[in-house]
Design a protein around this motif. Structure first.
Motif, short mmCIF file in Angstrom:
data_model
loop_
_atom_site.label_atom_id
_atom_site.label_comp_id
_atom_site.label_asym_id
_atom_site.label_seq_id
_atom_site.Cartn_x
_atom_site.Cartn_y
_atom_site.Cartn_z
N ILE A 64 0.86 -1.19 0.00
CA ILE A 64 0.00 0.00 0.00
C ILE A 64 0.89 1.24 0.00
O ILE A 64 2.01 1.20 0.52
CB ILE A 64 -0.96 -0.03 1.23
CG1 ILE A 64 -2.00 1.08 1.16
CG2 ILE A 64 -0.19 0.02 2.54
CD1 ILE A 64 -3.14 0.92 2.18
N ASP A 65 0.41 2.34 -0.60
CA ASP A 65 1.18 3.59 -0.58
C ASP A 65 1.12 4.21 0.80
O ASP A 65 0.22 3.93 1.59
CB ASP A 65 0.60 4.59 -1.59
CG ASP A 65 0.88 4.16 -3.03
OD1 ASP A 65 1.66 3.21 -3.21
OD2 ASP A 65 0.30 4.77 -3.93
N ALA A 66 2.09 5.10 1.05
CA ALA A 66 2.17 5.71 2.37
C ALA A 66 1.13 6.81 2.57
O ALA A 66 0.90 7.26 3.69
CB ALA A 66 3.57 6.29 2.58
N ASP A 67 0.49 7.27 1.49
CA ASP A 67 -0.29 8.51 1.60
C ASP A 67 -1.75 8.33 1.99
O ASP A 67 -2.52 9.28 1.97
CB ASP A 67 -0.20 9.29 0.27
CG ASP A 67 -0.70 8.45 -0.89
OD1 ASP A 67 -1.20 7.33 -0.66
OD2 ASP A 67 -0.58 8.92 -2.04
N LEU A 68 -2.16 7.10 2.33
CA LEU A 68 -3.53 6.80 2.75
C LEU A 68 -4.57 7.11 1.68
O LEU A 68 -5.74 7.32 1.99
CB LEU A 68 -3.89 7.53 4.06
CG LEU A 68 -3.06 7.16 5.29
CD1 LEU A 68 -3.49 7.99 6.50
CD2 LEU A 68 -3.20 5.68 5.63
N GLN A 69 -4.17 7.17 0.41
CA GLN A 69 -5.15 7.35 -0.67
C GLN A 69 -5.95 6.08 -0.87
O GLN A 69 -7.08 6.12 -1.34
CB GLN A 69 -4.44 7.70 -1.98
CG GLN A 69 -4.01 9.13 -2.07
CD GLN A 69 -3.68 9.51 -3.50
OE1 GLN A 69 -2.65 9.12 -4.02
NE2 GLN A 69 -4.57 10.24 -4.13
N ASP A 70 -5.31 4.95 -0.57
CA ASP A 70 -6.00 3.68 -0.68
C ASP A 70 -6.63 3.37 0.67
O ASP A 70 -6.01 3.57 1.71
CB ASP A 70 -5.00 2.58 -1.06
CG ASP A 70 -4.23 2.93 -2.32
OD1 ASP A 70 -4.87 3.35 -3.28
OD2 ASP A 70 -2.99 2.82 -2.31
N GLN A 90 -13.23 3.45 -2.67
CA GLN A 90 -13.16 4.81 -3.20
C GLN A 90 -11.76 5.34 -2.93
O GLN A 90 -11.31 5.29 -1.80
CB GLN A 90 -14.13 5.71 -2.43
CG GLN A 90 -15.56 5.24 -2.46
CD GLN A 90 -16.34 6.00 -3.51
OE1 GLN A 90 -15.98 7.11 -3.87
NE2 GLN A 90 -17.41 5.41 -3.99
N ARG A 91 -11.11 5.84 -3.96
CA ARG A 91 -9.78 6.40 -3.73
C ARG A 91 -9.92 7.78 -3.10
O ARG A 91 -10.70 8.61 -3.56
CB ARG A 91 -9.02 6.52 -5.05
CG ARG A 91 -7.58 6.91 -4.82
CD ARG A 91 -6.74 6.37 -5.94
NE ARG A 91 -5.51 7.12 -6.14
CZ ARG A 91 -4.33 6.65 -5.81
NH1 ARG A 91 -4.21 5.50 -5.20
NH2 ARG A 91 -3.25 7.36 -6.07
N LEU A 92 -9.17 7.98 -2.04
CA LEU A 92 -9.31 9.22 -1.28
C LEU A 92 -8.24 10.22 -1.71
O LEU A 92 -7.34 9.91 -2.47
CB LEU A 92 -9.17 8.92 0.22
CG LEU A 92 -10.01 7.73 0.71
CD1 LEU A 92 -9.57 7.30 2.09
CD2 LEU A 92 -11.49 8.09 0.69
N GLU A 93 -8.35 11.43 -1.13
CA GLU A 93 -7.31 12.44 -1.36
C GLU A 93 -6.07 12.02 -0.57
O GLU A 93 -6.16 11.32 0.42
CB GLU A 93 -7.76 13.80 -0.81
CG GLU A 93 -9.05 14.32 -1.41
CD GLU A 93 -8.81 15.18 -2.63
OE1 GLU A 93 -7.68 15.16 -3.16
OE2 GLU A 93 -9.75 15.85 -3.07
N ARG A 94 -4.92 12.47 -1.01
CA ARG A 94 -3.70 12.26 -0.26
C ARG A 94 -3.89 12.87 1.14
O ARG A 94 -4.34 14.01 1.25
CB ARG A 94 -2.57 12.99 -0.99
CG ARG A 94 -1.22 12.45 -0.68
CD ARG A 94 -0.19 13.17 -1.53
NE ARG A 94 0.82 12.22 -2.00
CZ ARG A 94 1.76 11.72 -1.23
NH1 ARG A 94 1.84 12.08 0.04
NH2 ARG A 94 2.63 10.86 -1.70
N ALA A 95 -3.54 12.12 2.21
CA ALA A 95 -3.81 12.61 3.56
C ALA A 95 -2.94 13.81 3.91
O ALA A 95 -3.36 14.71 4.64
CB ALA A 95 -3.59 11.48 4.57
MG MG Z 1 -0.68 8.67 -3.88
#
Ligand code: MG
Ligand code: UDP
Length: 320
Positions: free
Chosen positions: A101-107, A203-208
């Motif tokens: 998973i990416d670090a940015d909590l978009q997933d 749902q893909r979220l905004e970068r946290a």
């Molecule tokens: Mg990202």
């Protein structure tokens, strides 16, 4: 109970790390409490040569939670695909199942539970698929979608709207590790592994926090790498164009000769016309043909595994 390793590549993520680290540990706590994963499951942060305080934050988190937080420090910045591979191959020996998973909590971290459920149902690979891209900018959305279409057109198997948020069992990562190629496009390789797979939707979220580490130039490089690492179709297109040119040359020859016989041409025109079309066609054909061999060499040097045996039934099974 199966041990889970969540692998998170991080490049200059000091802003978002303080949010994602507790969020991912929360996922582990929750799944352990529900009895779905082993208590010693972990999150492995892979520092991809960050120039900010990301590594110091990972170290501090590991000190505070030595069982749950692991860290891998790469010696320099190698890019997302390699950082992720480094994490997966390191985690492979330490756990039974991985989630990247990416670090940015978009997933959405909440669907990790669904992934684990599907794993328990017998899936070796579970893709996280974005159900819509409402939070992406119009530009990002259209470019990304054209990318998936182009890939499909070039004959590269990818999962539509899936990035690198996925569950892979230990044996899936082991098979993936046999792909030794340097031009790495993980999303193209995973669907070729075989095994039982499924998808979960979110749902893909905004970068946290923080900004995207994937500018347009890196996106284009990834797209080109994806196509050129999997498909020699562009070479076949050149060969096809060569054939078409030869056909056009034959038509042009008929036209030129008829014009010559009718006598409406100036001297030299007919021979020039014939040479231009035939030489052009021949050259394209020759380049396409040479390209076919180069394409074959390219595929050979990759030395990809040719098959993946999932199970063998024989009267030896059950012995030893
Ligand atoms: Mg990202
Ligand atoms: N990343 C990385 N190395 C790089 C660039 C990005 O490890 O050279 C990581 C980054 O920290 C993040 C993930 O790859 O966890 C995806 O990057 P980002 O979210 O910036 O991409 P976007 O979602 O904007 O496409």
């Amino acid at each position: 109970m199966d041990k889970l390793g969540i692998v998170v590549p991080c490049y200059n993520e000091e802003e978002v790390f303080p949010l994602s680290e507790p969020a991912l540990r929360g996922v582990l706590d929750d799944l352990v409490a529900k009895g779905k994963i082993a208590p010693d499951s972990f999150v492995m942060f892979v520092n991809d040569g960050s120039r900010d305080a990301t590594w110091e934050l990972i170290e501090a988190a590991h000190e505070a939670h030595p069982v749950q937080v692991y860290g891998v420090k790469l010696a320099g910045n190698v890019g997302h695909q390699y950082a992720l591979t480094a994490g997966l191959l390191t985690a492979m020996n330490l756990c039974d199942v991985t989630v990247s998973i990416d670090a940015d909590l978009q997933d959405d971290v909440k669907v990790i539970e669904e992934m684990i459920d599907k794993y328990h149902e017998g899936c070796d690979i579970v893709y996280g698929v974005r159900s819509d891209r409402a939070t992406d900018s119009f530009f990002k959305r259209t470019t990304a979608q054209s990318f998936y279409r182009l890939m499909a057109g070039m004959g590269v198997k990818t999962v539509y709207n899936h990035a690198d948020f996925r569950l892979m069992s230990k044996r899936a990562v082991e098979q993936f590790s046999k792909y030794q190629e340097t031009n790495l496009f993980i999303r193209g390789i995973v669907p070729t592994l075989g095994y039982k797979t499924d998808s979960v939707y979110y749902q893909r979220l905004e970068r946290a926090a923080g900004v995207s580490k994937y500018p347009l130039s890196k996106m284009l490089a990834l797209a080109f790498n994806g196509i050129s690492s999997f498909s020699i179709k562009p070479i076949s297109l050149i060969l096809g164009a060569g054939f078409v040119m030869i056909l056009v040359a034959i038509a042009a020859a008929v036209y030129a000769i008829v014009s010559y016989c009718v006598g409406v041409t100036v001297p030299g025109w007919t021979s020039l016309m014939l040479s231009i079309w035939f030489i052009g066609g021949l050259q394209l054909l020759a380049i396409g043909l040479v390209g076919q061999y180069i394409g074959k060499i390219y595929i050979e040097v990759k030395h990809r595994p040719r098959y993946n045996i999932e199970k063998v039934l024989s009267d030896e099974s059950g012995k030893n």
